[in-house]
Design a protein around this motif. Structure first.
Motif, PDB file in Angstrom:
ATOM      1  N   VAL B  30       0.845  -1.203   0.000  1.00 13.53           N
ATOM      2  CA  VAL B  30       0.000   0.000   0.000  1.00 13.53           C
ATOM      3  C   VAL B  30       0.877   1.249   0.000  1.00 13.53           C
ATOM      4  CG1 VAL B  30      -1.654   1.356   1.353  1.00 13.53           C
ATOM      5  CG2 VAL B  30      -1.943  -1.134   1.152  1.00 13.53           C
ATOM      6  N   LEU B  31       1.868   1.268   0.898  1.00  9.01           N
ATOM      7  CA  LEU B  31       2.678   2.488   1.043  1.00  9.01           C
ATOM      8  C   LEU B  31       3.571   2.702  -0.179  1.00  9.01           C
ATOM      9  CD1 LEU B  31       3.517   2.253   4.857  1.00  9.01           C
ATOM     10  CD2 LEU B  31       1.855   3.737   3.727  1.00  9.01           C
ATOM     11  N   LEU B  37       2.160   6.585  -6.805  1.00 12.46           N
ATOM     12  CA  LEU B  37       1.028   7.325  -7.386  1.00 12.46           C
ATOM     13  C   LEU B  37       1.083   8.808  -7.029  1.00 12.46           C
ATOM     14  CD1 LEU B  37      -1.845   4.712  -6.944  1.00 12.46           C
ATOM     15  CD2 LEU B  37      -0.541   5.260  -9.000  1.00 12.46           C
ATOM     16  N   ALA B  38       1.578   9.128  -5.836  1.00 10.65           N
ATOM     17  CA  ALA B  38       1.692  10.542  -5.464  1.00 10.65           C
ATOM     18  C   ALA B  38       2.620  11.249  -6.453  1.00 10.65           C
ATOM     19  CB  ALA B  38       2.209  10.681  -4.042  1.00 10.65           C
ATOM     20  N   GLU B  43      -2.214  15.140  -9.295  1.00  7.27           N
ATOM     21  CA  GLU B  43      -3.529  15.764  -9.144  1.00  7.27           C
ATOM     22  C   GLU B  43      -4.518  14.849  -8.425  1.00  7.27           C
ATOM     23  OE1 GLU B  43      -2.076  14.446 -11.630  1.00  7.27           O
ATOM     24  OE2 GLU B  43      -3.333  14.086 -13.380  1.00  7.27           O
ATOM     25  N   VAL B  44      -4.067  13.645  -8.083  1.00  8.42           N
ATOM     26  CA  VAL B  44      -4.915  12.701  -7.353  1.00  8.42           C
ATOM     27  C   VAL B  44      -4.437  12.643  -5.911  1.00  8.42           C
ATOM     28  CG1 VAL B  44      -5.508  10.248  -7.143  1.00  8.42           C
ATOM     29  CG2 VAL B  44      -5.453  11.329  -9.405  1.00  8.42           C
ATOM     30  N   GLU B  45      -5.376  12.704  -4.956  1.00  5.75           N
ATOM     31  CA  GLU B  45      -5.001  12.619  -3.548  1.00  5.75           C
ATOM     32  C   GLU B  45      -4.998  11.156  -3.113  1.00  5.75           C
ATOM     33  OE1 GLU B  45      -7.526  14.753  -0.800  1.00  5.75           O
ATOM     34  OE2 GLU B  45      -6.048  14.550   0.814  1.00  5.75           O
ATOM     35  N   CYS B  46      -3.853  10.701  -2.542  1.00  6.17           N
ATOM     36  CA  CYS B  46      -3.710   9.297  -2.129  1.00  6.17           C
ATOM     37  C   CYS B  46      -3.819   9.195  -0.615  1.00  6.17           C
ATOM     38  CB  CYS B  46      -2.347   8.749  -2.542  1.00  6.17           C
ATOM     39  SG  CYS B  46      -2.083   8.763  -4.303  1.00  6.17           S
ATOM     40  N   ALA B  80      -1.069   1.775 -14.990  1.00  8.02           N
ATOM     41  CA  ALA B  80       0.119   2.045 -15.803  1.00  8.02           C
ATOM     42  C   ALA B  80       1.269   2.515 -14.910  1.00  8.02           C
ATOM     43  CB  ALA B  80      -0.200   3.100 -16.864  1.00  8.02           C
ATOM     44  N   ALA B  81       0.968   3.393 -13.955  1.00  4.03           N
ATOM     45  CA  ALA B  81       2.025   3.913 -13.077  1.00  4.03           C
ATOM     46  C   ALA B  81       2.578   2.806 -12.184  1.00  4.03           C
ATOM     47  CB  ALA B  81       1.480   5.056 -12.225  1.00  4.03           C
ATOM     48  N   LEU B  82       1.684   1.913 -11.702  1.00  3.63           N
ATOM     49  CA  LEU B  82       2.129   0.871 -10.780  1.00  3.63           C
ATOM     50  C   LEU B  82       2.902  -0.228 -11.507  1.00  3.63           C
ATOM     51  CD1 LEU B  82      -1.008   0.607  -8.466  1.00  3.63           C
ATOM     52  CD2 LEU B  82       1.211   1.649  -7.951  1.00  3.63           C
TER      53      LEU B  82
END
Lengths: 325, 234
Positions: B30-31, B37-38, B43-46, B80-82
């Motif tokens: 998760v972390l 993703l951050a 523009e997305v809050e994680c 895609a990012a992960l």
């Protein structure tokens, strides 16, 4: 140049768009419980910078303005007077210096918004002037207004200070923005809705629930026939949002509102569609709520249409105010 | 390793599930994902939790990509990012938290000893010997949920929650341990108290602990607690 609180009302707090971006630190957004009403109050007085307004709950405050000010009241229609003059709702009004504005009960609904041209000049906390009562965070340390508080006013820009109360010619029809009819609210099924027992699943979108007196800005507690899971669930805490409907062991659901905590561990049986969340926030203790199921696509379409209408209206109100100044 | 499950939570919110339980392996995933993703989707809050990660976004600005609903567009961008993670997470910090155990600072220590069948000294020794990691902050600003509690110390929450737990209280609730950053209502068992200030909205970094930080507890006596408390007052 400020507003003096003579009487605080039942629960009056400063609110703006809230405090996004800090949820990973355990800090919720807070902010106005009825954001369209807050935005329109600001538009009516000519504010464009997300200024904080007063969110007034059920019984209003008495306020003394020590300088001339342009104000507007939106949200739940509230008895508002300066001396013997009754103030129209959803309309800009210019007050002369020294006016005492007395706000009393709401005829219907739970929350009114009082915006002042220039806003309230209190220092923001973590980027927002919202008072978060739940997290005890905000310009007044996360508390409601108290008698003798003084609210400094921001720069009002160019208005002619009136000698008498002056009701401006522009206002907004509250009809589309305040739910006088108390219709059903759209609910997205939550991830644990399928684990309710059969009878409870019927009840969730069918029964009427009553808003409990213990409801607040954190959540609307819904009283009715208790809902139950078919089998107990072991859950670990995860994120929740304003609008999330949780089912604690009591079987009485809680619909989270603006001051939702950022995490929770109860089953999530639904999510109030964003478009109807301000409407839920306007239900007062004793009012009822009925849910009707909606798909995510429908919810998105309704929310987009609503946002487009609101954006247009805000622009029209601002332009009109500009041309009449 | 379980595949990530995506759950649309609301118009502008998507929940990524990495597993079901409270364990270090899931929390690591998760972390790590939150860090990636951050960086990749600023523009997305994680918002990390024990086994899941919330992504909050403005549904209006994610519409229209090939007609995809916003949560599908965010899901694809996240996947895609992960798939090619960047080493973007800050190095975890090592934080030592001084704790005065028992007495007025930890009024439930005797009850925890009774429930676990261990002596009070043994409870303190085991709690202070733990290597903890902040899995998530929640419940209240700056409240850390710590992974790594000795399973022998897991005890039920109090039947009768307190209306006001003093700020700095170190507590056990089920298999979890945490620290109350402020005076709050709470149902966890209080075994000690730290003089550190865990949350200060005026500070450049308001929360003293952040997800991923490694935490050790260092026992101190009441005199040291008072001295440190006097120092940490603003």
């Amino acid at each position: 140049m400020s507003v003096h609180v003579l009487r605080p009302g039942l629960l009056t707090t400063l609110q703006d768009a809230g405090r996004p971006g800090h949820a990973a630190l355990g800090i919720g957004r807070a902010g106005a419980a009825d954001p369209p009403a807050w935005r329109l109050a600001n538009a009516l007085v000519g504010n464009t910078g997300g200024e904080a307004a007063l969110e007034i709950t059920l019984q209003g405050p008495a306020l003394r303005f020590d300088r001339a000010a342009r104000i507007a009241l939106t949200g739940a229609p509230i008895d508002a007077r300066v001396g013997d003059d009754l103030l129209p709702p959803w309309t800009a009004v210019d007050l002369p210096a020294g006016s005492v504005l007395r706000l009393r009960a709401m005829r219907q609904g739970c929350r009114s918004y009082l915006a002042v041209r220039g806003g309230f000049a209190v220092p923001p906390v973590l980027g927002s002037r919202s008072e978060d009562l739940h997290a005890r965070l905000g310009p007044f340390g996360g508390r409601a207004l108290a008698a003798d508080d003084v609210l400094p006013l921001g720069e009002p820009g160019a208005i002619d200070p009136p000698e008498h109360l002056r009701i401006r010619r522009w206002g907004v029809d509250p009809q589309p923005w305040f739910d006088f009819a108390m219709g059903p609210l759209a609910l997205l099924p939550g991830s644990h809705a399928g684990q309710l027992d059969a009878r409870s699943r019927e009840r969730l979108c069918g029964d009427r629930f009553r808003i409990a007196a213990s409801s607040n800005r954190t959540g609307a507690r819904l009283e009715g026939g208790a809902l139950a899971l078919a089998a107990p669930l072991e859950l670990v805490s995860e994120a929740v949002l304003p609008g999330t409907v949780q089912l604690p062991p009591s079987g009485q659901p809680i619909a989270l509102l603006a001051e939702a905590p950022v995490t929770g561990g109860y089953p999530r049986i639904g999510q109030v569609a964003a478009v109807d969340l301000p409407t839920l926030a306007q239900r007062r203790p004793g009012d009822t709520v009925q849910f009707t199921a909606i798909t995510l696509d429908e919810a998105l379409q309704r929310q987009r249409a609503r946002e487009r209408d609101l954006h247009r209206l805000v622009q029209r109100v601002l332009d009109r105010g500009e041309s009449e100044r | 390793m379980a595949p990530i499950r995506f759950e649309p939570l609301a118009e502008g919110a998507l929940l990524l599930h990495f597993g079901e339980g409270i364990d270090a392996t899931t929390s690591d995933r998760v972390l790590a994902a939150a860090g990636t993703l951050a960086h990749a989707l600023p523009e997305v809050e994680c918002v990390p939790a024990y086994a899941s990660l919330l992504l909050r976004f403005d549904a209006g600005s994610w519409q229209g990509c090939d007609g995809l609903a916003p949560h599908l567009a965010v899901r694809d961008a996240a996947m895609a990012a992960l798939a090619s993670p960047q080493a973007a997470s800050p190095d975890p910090r090592e934080v030592t938290v001084p704790v005065c155990y028992g007495g007025d600072a930890g009024p439930d220590l005797a009850e925890v000893a009774r429930l676990t069948g261990l002596g009070a000294d043994e409870v303190v020794a085991r709690h202070a010997a733990g290597h903890y990691r902040v899995a998530m902050l929640g419940f209240a600003p700056g409240f850390p949920y710590l992974l790594g509690l000795d399973p022998l110390l897991a005890v039920p929450r109090r039947a009768d929650p307190r209306t006001r737990v003093p700020a700095g209280s170190v507590a056990i609730g089920g298999a979890q341990t945490g620290i109350y950053p402020d005076a709050l209502p709470g149902g966890w068992q209080l075994i000690g108290r730290t003089p550190l200030r865990l949350f200060d909205p005026a500070a450049a970094e308001p929360a003293a602990l952040r997800p991923g930080d490694r935490v050790r507890f260092a026992p101190i006596d009441a005199a040291r607690f008072d001295a440190l408390r006097a120092e940490s007052r603003p």
